[in-house]
Motif scaffolding. Structure first.
Motif, mmCIF file in Angstrom:
data_model
loop_
_atom_site.group_PDB
_atom_site.id
_atom_site.type_symbol
_atom_site.label_atom_id
_atom_site.label_comp_id
_atom_site.label_asym_id
_atom_site.label_seq_id
_atom_site.Cartn_x
_atom_site.Cartn_y
_atom_site.Cartn_z
ATOM 1 N N LEU A 181 0.827 -1.205 0.000
ATOM 2 C CA LEU A 181 0.000 0.000 0.000
ATOM 3 C C LEU A 181 0.863 1.258 0.000
ATOM 4 N N LEU A 182 1.868 1.285 0.872
ATOM 5 C CA LEU A 182 2.688 2.485 0.986
ATOM 6 C C LEU A 182 3.658 2.626 -0.179
ATOM 7 N N LYS A 183 4.007 1.520 -0.821
ATOM 8 C CA LYS A 183 4.804 1.626 -2.049
ATOM 9 C C LYS A 183 4.002 2.354 -3.119
ATOM 10 N N ALA A 184 2.715 2.009 -3.239
ATOM 11 C CA ALA A 184 1.847 2.708 -4.189
ATOM 12 C C ALA A 184 1.677 4.175 -3.790
ATOM 13 N N ARG A 185 1.658 4.417 -2.513
ATOM 14 C CA ARG A 185 1.475 5.795 -1.997
ATOM 15 C C ARG A 185 2.708 6.656 -2.254
ATOM 16 N N ARG A 186 3.919 6.085 -2.002
ATOM 17 C CA ARG A 186 5.156 6.846 -2.131
ATOM 18 C C ARG A 186 5.753 6.795 -3.528
ATOM 19 N N GLY A 187 5.501 5.678 -4.226
ATOM 20 C CA GLY A 187 6.113 5.513 -5.539
ATOM 21 C C GLY A 187 7.430 4.778 -5.495
ATOM 22 N N TYR A 188 7.801 4.242 -4.336
ATOM 23 C CA TYR A 188 9.040 3.468 -4.189
ATOM 24 C C TYR A 188 8.878 2.504 -3.026
ATOM 25 N N SER A 189 9.778 1.518 -2.940
ATOM 26 C CA SER A 189 9.725 0.556 -1.836
ATOM 27 C C SER A 189 9.991 1.254 -0.511
ATOM 28 N N ILE A 190 9.181 0.934 0.494
ATOM 29 C CA ILE A 190 9.347 1.603 1.796
ATOM 30 C C ILE A 190 9.995 0.661 2.820
ATOM 31 N N CYS A 191 10.673 -0.396 2.351
ATOM 32 C CA CYS A 191 11.300 -1.351 3.273
ATOM 33 C C CYS A 191 12.288 -0.668 4.215
ATOM 34 N N SER A 192 13.132 0.204 3.671
ATOM 35 C CA SER A 192 14.128 0.883 4.509
ATOM 36 C C SER A 192 13.460 1.795 5.529
ATOM 37 N N GLU A 193 12.334 2.401 5.137
ATOM 38 C CA GLU A 193 11.617 3.274 6.069
ATOM 39 C C GLU A 193 11.005 2.470 7.208
ATOM 40 N N LEU A 194 10.419 1.307 6.890
ATOM 41 C CA LEU A 194 9.866 0.453 7.941
ATOM 42 C C LEU A 194 10.958 -0.015 8.891
ATOM 43 N N ASN A 195 12.119 -0.363 8.337
ATOM 44 C CA ASN A 195 13.234 -0.787 9.194
ATOM 45 C C ASN A 195 13.658 0.335 10.131
ATOM 46 N N ARG A 196 13.691 1.550 9.597
ATOM 47 C CA ARG A 196 14.077 2.696 10.429
ATOM 48 C C ARG A 196 13.049 2.924 11.538
ATOM 49 N N LEU A 197 11.772 2.805 11.197
ATOM 50 C CA LEU A 197 10.722 2.990 12.208
ATOM 51 C C LEU A 197 10.830 1.932 13.299
ATOM 52 N N ARG A 198 11.234 0.729 12.935
ATOM 53 C CA ARG A 198 11.462 -0.320 13.934
ATOM 54 C C ARG A 198 12.666 0.012 14.799
ATOM 55 N N GLU A 199 13.739 0.483 14.178
ATOM 56 C CA GLU A 199 14.968 0.776 14.910
ATOM 57 C C GLU A 199 14.755 1.806 16.002
ATOM 58 N N ILE A 200 13.934 2.798 15.728
ATOM 59 C CA ILE A 200 13.723 3.859 16.717
ATOM 60 C C ILE A 200 12.432 3.655 17.505
ATOM 61 N N ALA A 201 11.927 2.397 17.462
ATOM 62 C CA ALA A 201 10.812 1.971 18.325
ATOM 63 C C ALA A 201 9.507 2.700 18.063
ATOM 64 N N LEU A 202 9.275 3.164 16.833
ATOM 65 C CA LEU A 202 8.008 3.789 16.507
ATOM 66 C C LEU A 202 6.963 2.768 16.077
ATOM 67 N N LEU A 203 7.410 1.561 15.762
ATOM 68 C CA LEU A 203 6.484 0.455 15.528
ATOM 69 C C LEU A 203 7.216 -0.857 15.754
ATOM 70 N N GLU A 204 6.460 -1.949 15.800
ATOM 71 C CA GLU A 204 7.026 -3.281 15.985
ATOM 72 C C GLU A 204 6.534 -4.199 14.881
ATOM 73 N N VAL A 205 7.352 -5.181 14.528
ATOM 74 C CA VAL A 205 6.944 -6.235 13.608
ATOM 75 C C VAL A 205 7.271 -7.562 14.286
ATOM 76 N N ASP A 206 6.249 -8.399 14.510
ATOM 77 C CA ASP A 206 6.500 -9.656 15.210
ATOM 78 C C ASP A 206 6.937 -10.746 14.239
ATOM 79 N N GLU A 207 7.167 -11.952 14.781
ATOM 80 C CA GLU A 207 7.689 -13.043 13.953
ATOM 81 C C GLU A 207 6.686 -13.525 12.917
ATOM 82 N N PHE A 208 5.429 -13.137 13.072
ATOM 83 C CA PHE A 208 4.399 -13.548 12.123
ATOM 84 C C PHE A 208 4.157 -12.490 11.038
ATOM 85 N N GLY A 209 4.930 -11.412 11.081
ATOM 86 C CA GLY A 209 4.796 -10.381 10.067
ATOM 87 C C GLY A 209 3.679 -9.389 10.332
ATOM 88 N N SER A 210 3.225 -9.309 11.576
ATOM 89 C CA SER A 210 2.178 -8.346 11.934
ATOM 90 C C SER A 210 2.814 -7.082 12.505
#
Length: 370
Positions: free
Chosen positions: A195-224
């Protein structure tokens, strides 16, 4: 670094960040690409800030600005960090009753180091059990403004893409019900990425990783993906601040009253790019066929209900003449109990990434040829 507080007020916190990175790297034109940030993490430095008004605020900002904050803490680390700021000692709170309450507070912060530091500093050497209980009850109803202000530091440390992705998740993609530790769930990580790739126009994988690094969100082992409700409120407040008195000038809407007033009034709302409406909270809403012409730049439209709808009894959204327009830039169209038999004939669905119309009256997608 001299006159940090003054520079922050006059030129913004990004100017302080630029000066800091320049000094640490010895580069007059510093960058924040992965290579330079890796160089920073390898350095051992002693930094003195002059003219700071809040030590905790600037310590947390430093973590965020140069990527030292590595995400959420485990329960033991969280308890130690909270204890350090509550009692000045890296040890358990001595009173057993207070220790139990301290664990509840740290559990509520869900390992977020920014929140833990502020919560701990709210109770410096406090021995009164009622004060601790009062703080915990208040936090569940009305988040502390100091926590909100400090959490915003992490948001300010993100680039534009990361900030926008965080705000999309916080305002438009989180659920309404949190668990006992204050976490709010979202869609799975792959759905969010698409969804956010369509929104931004590029892959947001690095952005999600950054948000995880600074504890703004979590991703569990099930991908939630999940986010603490304190963080969601911080993100929502950032959007409210875009236009405190005029919701139609904000980028994202989620308040049922504000959404209803804007759609019914049909006032031009070019700023609005996302709408998320819990239909069970809206009461009755009667829309004209031109309602969404007021939001030409809408990208995410989600009218939802978590409960199965029987015969329209639960949701009272009426569009007697049908819709004649939906923005062609929509990437997500989800509408529980959509009341019309078809979508507007002029609607171009080529940008849609997500399309859900459960319990709707749809009998065909649109009239005519697309």
């Amino acid at each position: 670094m001299e006159k940090v507080g003054e520079k922050s007020k006059n030129h913004g916190i990004d100017a302080v960040k630029k000066d800091l990175i320049s000094a640490l790297l010895g580069d007059k034109n510093p960058h924040t690409d992965p290579y330079d940030m890796t160089r920073l993490k390898r350095k051992e430095v002693f930094i003195v800030f002059d003219d700071v008004d809040n030590l905790i605020k600037w310590t947390i900002w430093l973590d965020s600005a140069i990527g030292l904050n590595q995400g959420g803490l485990d329960p033991n680390e969280a308890f130690q960090l909270f204890s350090l700021h509550a009692s000045g000692k890296n040890c358990p709170v001595p009173d057993p009753n207070l220790e139990s309450l301290a664990k509840k507070v740290t559990s509520y912060a869900n390992g977020n180091p920014l929140a833990l530091k502020v919560l701990g500093s709210s109770l410096p050497n406090e021995k009164d059990q009622e004060v601790w209980e009062s703080l915990l009850e208040k936090l569940k109803i009305l988040p502390d403004q100091r926590i909100n202000d400090v959490l915003k530091i992490s948001l300010e440390g993100l680039d534009d893409g990361g900030r926008e992705s965080f705000l999309d998740i916080a305002c438009l993609l989180t659920g309404d019900n949190n668990d006992v530790e204050g976490r709010l769930s979202t869609d799975g990580v792959e759905a969010i990425k698409n969804l956010l790739k369509a929104r931004r126009g590029y892959s947001i994988c690095s952005e999600l990783n950054r948000l995880r690094e600074i504890a703004l969100l979590e991703v569990d082992e099930f991908g939630s993906i999940s986010m603490h409700d304190l963080l969601r409120e911080m993100g929502r407040q950032a959007v409210r601040d875009e236009s405190p008195k005029h919701p139609r000038k904000r980028s994202r809407l989620w308040d049922p009253k504000e959404i209803s007033e804007i759609l019914v009034a049909k006032k031009r709302s070019k700023a609005v790019e996302g709408v998320r409406l819990n239909l069970r909270e809206v009461g009755e809403m009667r829309l004209s066929r031109r309602a969404f012409r007021s939001m030409p730049n809408l990208k995410i439209l989600n009218f939802y209900s978590y409960h199965k709808i029987f015969g329209g009894d639960e949701v009272k959204v009426e569009i007697p003449d049908g819709l004649d327009f939906l923005p062609e830039g929509l990437i997500k169209l989800c509408w529980t109990a959509y009341p019309c038999a078809s979508l507007p004939a002029t609607f171009k669905a080529e940008n849609l990434v997500e399309f859900q119309m459960p319990d709707s009256n749809l009998t065909r997608l649109w009239d005519g040829v697309q």
